[in-house]
Write a protein that holds these residues in place. Structure first.
Motif, PDB file in Angstrom:
ATOM      1  N   UNK A  26     -13.180 -10.207  -2.298  1.00 27.63           N
ATOM      2  CA  UNK A  26     -11.820 -10.366  -3.018  1.00 27.63           C
ATOM      3  C   UNK A  26     -11.588  -9.014  -3.538  1.00 27.63           C
ATOM      4  N   UNK A  27     -10.373  -8.324  -3.412  1.00 26.68           N
ATOM      5  CA  UNK A  27      -9.788  -7.425  -4.022  1.00 26.68           C
ATOM      6  C   UNK A  27      -9.942  -7.442  -5.375  1.00 26.68           C
ATOM      7  N   UNK A  28     -10.678  -6.503  -6.471  1.00 26.07           N
ATOM      8  CA  UNK A  28     -10.602  -6.513  -7.838  1.00 26.07           C
ATOM      9  C   UNK A  28      -9.315  -6.011  -8.529  1.00 26.07           C
ATOM     10  N   UNK A  29      -8.939  -6.548  -9.495  1.00 29.07           N
ATOM     11  CA  UNK A  29      -7.758  -5.805  -9.995  1.00 29.07           C
ATOM     12  C   UNK A  29      -7.723  -4.474 -10.405  1.00 29.07           C
ATOM     13  N   UNK A  81      -1.481 -20.262  11.777  1.00 25.55           N
ATOM     14  CA  UNK A  81      -1.625 -20.575  10.491  1.00 25.55           C
ATOM     15  C   UNK A  81      -2.150 -19.612   9.494  1.00 25.55           C
ATOM     16  N   UNK A  82      -1.451 -19.667   8.139  1.00 23.28           N
ATOM     17  CA  UNK A  82      -1.984 -18.553   7.077  1.00 23.28           C
ATOM     18  C   UNK A  82      -2.202 -19.345   5.914  1.00 23.28           C
ATOM     19  N   UNK A  83      -3.455 -19.548   5.289  1.00 23.25           N
ATOM     20  CA  UNK A  83      -3.859 -19.832   3.927  1.00 23.25           C
ATOM     21  C   UNK A  83      -3.883 -18.811   3.247  1.00 23.25           C
ATOM     22  N   UNK A  84      -2.785 -18.382   2.426  1.00 26.18           N
ATOM     23  CA  UNK A  84      -2.933 -17.184   1.467  1.00 26.18           C
ATOM     24  C   UNK A  84      -3.120 -17.566   0.197  1.00 26.18           C
ATOM     25  N   UNK A  85      -3.867 -17.143  -0.562  1.00 25.11           N
ATOM     26  CA  UNK A  85      -4.472 -17.115  -1.780  1.00 25.11           C
ATOM     27  C   UNK A  85      -4.479 -15.880  -2.671  1.00 25.11           C
ATOM     28  N   UNK A  86      -4.343 -16.063  -3.976  1.00 24.50           N
ATOM     29  CA  UNK A  86      -4.278 -14.832  -4.853  1.00 24.50           C
ATOM     30  C   UNK A  86      -4.094 -15.283  -6.119  1.00 24.50           C
ATOM     31  N   UNK A  87      -4.192 -14.110  -7.094  1.00 27.94           N
ATOM     32  CA  UNK A  87      -3.978 -14.034  -8.742  1.00 27.94           C
ATOM     33  C   UNK A  87      -2.880 -13.071  -8.977  1.00 27.94           C
ATOM     34  N   UNK A 115      -5.773 -18.138   9.937  1.00 26.90           N
ATOM     35  CA  UNK A 115      -6.208 -17.364   9.113  1.00 26.90           C
ATOM     36  C   UNK A 115      -6.352 -17.517   7.722  1.00 26.90           C
ATOM     37  N   UNK A 116      -7.454 -17.184   6.865  1.00 23.81           N
ATOM     38  CA  UNK A 116      -7.580 -17.219   5.444  1.00 23.81           C
ATOM     39  C   UNK A 116      -6.970 -15.823   5.001  1.00 23.81           C
ATOM     40  N   UNK A 117      -6.257 -15.779   4.202  1.00 19.98           N
ATOM     41  CA  UNK A 117      -5.889 -14.649   3.562  1.00 19.98           C
ATOM     42  C   UNK A 117      -6.091 -14.351   2.070  1.00 19.98           C
ATOM     43  N   UNK A 118      -5.817 -13.104   1.433  1.00 14.29           N
ATOM     44  CA  UNK A 118      -5.995 -12.967   0.094  1.00 14.29           C
ATOM     45  C   UNK A 118      -5.085 -11.699  -0.203  1.00 14.29           C
ATOM     46  N   UNK A 119      -4.227 -11.779  -1.380  1.00 11.32           N
ATOM     47  CA  UNK A 119      -3.561 -10.649  -1.963  1.00 11.32           C
ATOM     48  C   UNK A 119      -3.297 -11.039  -3.451  1.00 11.32           C
ATOM     49  N   UNK A 120      -3.809 -10.055  -4.169  1.00 10.89           N
ATOM     50  CA  UNK A 120      -3.644 -10.243  -5.797  1.00 10.89           C
ATOM     51  C   UNK A 120      -2.555  -9.269  -5.931  1.00 10.89           C
ATOM     52  N   UNK A 121      -1.613  -9.766  -6.741  1.00  8.03           N
ATOM     53  CA  UNK A 121      -0.489  -8.803  -7.433  1.00  8.03           C
ATOM     54  C   UNK A 121      -0.816  -8.326  -9.171  1.00  8.03           C
ATOM     55  N   UNK A 122      -0.329  -7.173  -9.183  1.00  2.46           N
ATOM     56  CA  UNK A 122      -0.411  -6.513 -10.395  1.00  2.46           C
ATOM     57  C   UNK A 122       1.227  -6.329 -10.758  1.00  2.46           C
ATOM     58  N   UNK A 123       1.567  -6.984 -11.901  1.00  3.97           N
ATOM     59  CA  UNK A 123       3.087  -6.798 -12.341  1.00  3.97           C
ATOM     60  C   UNK A 123       3.100  -6.389 -13.582  1.00  3.97           C
ATOM     61  N   UNK A 124       4.514  -5.891 -13.923  1.00 10.37           N
ATOM     62  CA  UNK A 124       4.742  -5.606 -15.242  1.00 10.37           C
ATOM     63  C   UNK A 124       5.369  -6.983 -15.933  1.00 10.37           C
TER      64      UNK A 124
END
Ligand SMILES: [Fe+2]
Length: 211
Positions: free
Chosen positions: A37-40, A73-79, A199-208
């Motif tokens: 998983x992508x690290x922050x 189908x897409x199961x997208x997960x993230x932090x 598909x299983x997918x992952x995307x982590x956001x970094x926000x202000x």
């Protein structure tokens, strides 16, 4: 046979220890977390144009796959993190996208929904891979529109894209990504292997969190 992330780890440890254990792991179930998983990074997720088809007041839901929806189908997960890489609970995240034909629902709320991140800053979205389409800005590669907002924070408007080797609808994702003026590699979701129609997918956001 079901082998989850733990099984993969066990095989890796066994291989490192010089065991005769086979190096190949069984396919990972689609619901399991992606092993890598992508690290922050602490780098703010880039913004993009909102487009003309956002609608306020989408339903609160994590599953956009209603009976009328067909597609891959897409199961997208993230932090969702702040710029210090602290997970952010209670963040509003609003998704909207087109369907497997490249059409948006402009009259109702099909493939539209919002949610709040949980106590660990996590979101989950069950949806389909959208299709590329021809719109006001020319050819668009497949993308999911998103708005993300921490409590009392500024709104991040962006779009998530798909890897060049995504397999869906017989489309050439590499060509459509290359032809999309908004395509941004920093906003490409990480996909696991396609399993059946999913598909299983992952995307982590970094926000202000403050303006
Ligand atoms: Fe769009």
């Amino acid at each position: 046979m079901k082998t989850g992330a733990l099984g993969v780890t066990s095989v890796a440890i066994a291989a490192a220890a010089g065991s005769a254990e086979p190096a190949l792991a069984a396919p990972r179930p689609a619901d399991a977390p992606l092993p890598i998983t992508p690290s922050c990074s602490g780098h703010e997720t880039p913004s993009s144009v909102e487009g003309p088809l956002f609608k306020p007041n989408s339903p609160e839901r994590t599953n956009l796959v209603t009976p009328a929806i067909t597609g891959v189908l897409l199961a997208l997960r993230g932090v969702i993190y702040d710029r210090e890489c602290k997970p952010l609970p209670g963040v509003l995240i609003d998704f909207w996208q087109c369907d497997q034909n490249g059409d948006y629902d402009e009259h109702g709320f099909s493939l539209r929904g919002h949610q709040l991140t949980d106590s660990a800053g996590a979101y989950r979205l069950d949806t389909i891979v959208p299709r590329d389409y021809w719109g006001r800005w020319g050819r668009r590669g497949a993308h999911i529109h998103v708005q993300v907002q921490a409590p009392n924070g500024p709104v991040l408007v962006t779009q998530l894209y798909f890897p060049d080797d995504t397999q869906a609808y017989g489309r050439n994702f590499a060509a459509h990504n290359a032809g999309d003026q908004f395509f941004n590699r920093a906003c490409v979701v990480t996909l696991g292997p396609k399993q059946g129609n999913r598909y299983a997918g992952r995307f982590d956001f970094v926000i202000k969190t403050t303006a």
